[in-house]
Design a protein around this motif. Sequence first.
Motif, PDB file in Angstrom:
ATOM      1  N   THR A 227     -10.498  34.052  12.820  1.00 44.19           N
ATOM      2  CA  THR A 227     -11.891  34.083  13.266  1.00 44.19           C
ATOM      3  C   THR A 227     -12.595  35.383  12.866  1.00 44.19           C
ATOM      4  O   THR A 227     -13.755  35.339  12.424  1.00 44.19           O
ATOM      5  CB  THR A 227     -11.959  33.885  14.790  1.00 44.19           C
TER       6      THR A 227
ATOM      7  N   SER B  27     -17.366  29.208  15.044  1.00 41.81           N
ATOM      8  CA  SER B  27     -16.543  30.121  14.230  1.00 41.81           C
ATOM      9  C   SER B  27     -15.068  29.762  14.328  1.00 41.81           C
ATOM     10  O   SER B  27     -14.331  29.804  13.337  1.00 41.81           O
ATOM     11  CB  SER B  27     -16.767  31.569  14.689  1.00 41.81           C
ATOM     12  N   LYS B  28     -14.630  29.378  15.529  1.00 39.45           N
ATOM     13  CA  LYS B  28     -13.226  29.012  15.713  1.00 39.45           C
ATOM     14  C   LYS B  28     -12.883  27.765  14.914  1.00 39.45           C
ATOM     15  O   LYS B  28     -11.820  27.691  14.270  1.00 39.45           O
ATOM     16  CB  LYS B  28     -12.950  28.779  17.199  1.00 39.45           C
TER      17      LYS B  28
ATOM     18  N   ALA C 216     -12.698  28.633  11.270  1.00 38.72           N
ATOM     19  CA  ALA C 216     -11.443  29.334  10.982  1.00 38.72           C
ATOM     20  C   ALA C 216     -10.302  28.342  10.789  1.00 38.72           C
ATOM     21  O   ALA C 216      -9.467  28.486   9.890  1.00 38.72           O
ATOM     22  CB  ALA C 216     -11.121  30.313  12.113  1.00 38.72           C
TER      23      ALA C 216
ATOM     24  N   ARG D  50     -16.229  35.951  10.469  1.00 39.13           N
ATOM     25  CA  ARG D  50     -17.368  36.856  10.688  1.00 39.13           C
ATOM     26  C   ARG D  50     -17.543  37.813   9.510  1.00 39.13           C
ATOM     27  O   ARG D  50     -18.665  38.077   9.069  1.00 39.13           O
ATOM     28  CB  ARG D  50     -17.163  37.629  11.992  1.00 39.13           C
TER      29      ARG D  50
END
Length: 236
Positions: A25, A14-15, A18, A29
């Motif tokens: 981040t 996810s990082k 982003a 989500r």
Amino acid sequence: MRRDIQQNERAFSSKEVAEEVGIATPTVRKYGQILERNGYEFLKDGDRRIFVQSDITALTALRDTDKQLDDAAKDLASQQSERLTDSIETDVAIFDTYESLPQDPNQLKEFLMLLGNELAAAREMNVKLASDMSELKQTVSRLQQDHHVISSAIGNASQKTTARIERLTEQQKDHYEALLQQEQEKSELLQKELQELREEQIKEWRAQNDFNTRLEEAMQNRPEEKRRGFFGLFRK
């Protein structure tokens, strides 16, 4: 199940997503939840989403859309569904090809030799992957050991530095207290000498005052002529 993932395709956290898309981040989500709510499918490890390049493209499109997020998510989910359908049809076509084995013995033999070569290549690749995995584990183990050694060295150095600072601080404190004691002793000695000088001056002053008093009384008790004669001695 996702069938549009290429072999050895890179996965993103996810990082990383982003950073790639240029959003926070938590926004990754949020967009992931909107896409799933509208039928989009992610690879998952438990509850954690695993992103691939096509997912990054979808998130970027969702970021740049002028539509309502849910409407844009429905379009992206529909596009993904079409890709998955095409992928399934391709797999079926390949499977049908393997089902249509040649009837000619020579062709069958050639086919089996080709299949054996592919299996041998796959086994060789598996052996290489296992070797690479073993080397990777060894590298990770060495890195962990190095990290432990470095952490221990840093901890020991920090303790030594702290102990040295404490010793220097204590030495400076003792030195300061010794200097302060010396200055106090010098001050007391100087005050004592000044007091003795004052007392000596007072004694001299009193002695001189007593002499002057006795001289004055003596002069007053002498006859006038003798006093004149006495002072005449000073005028000659």
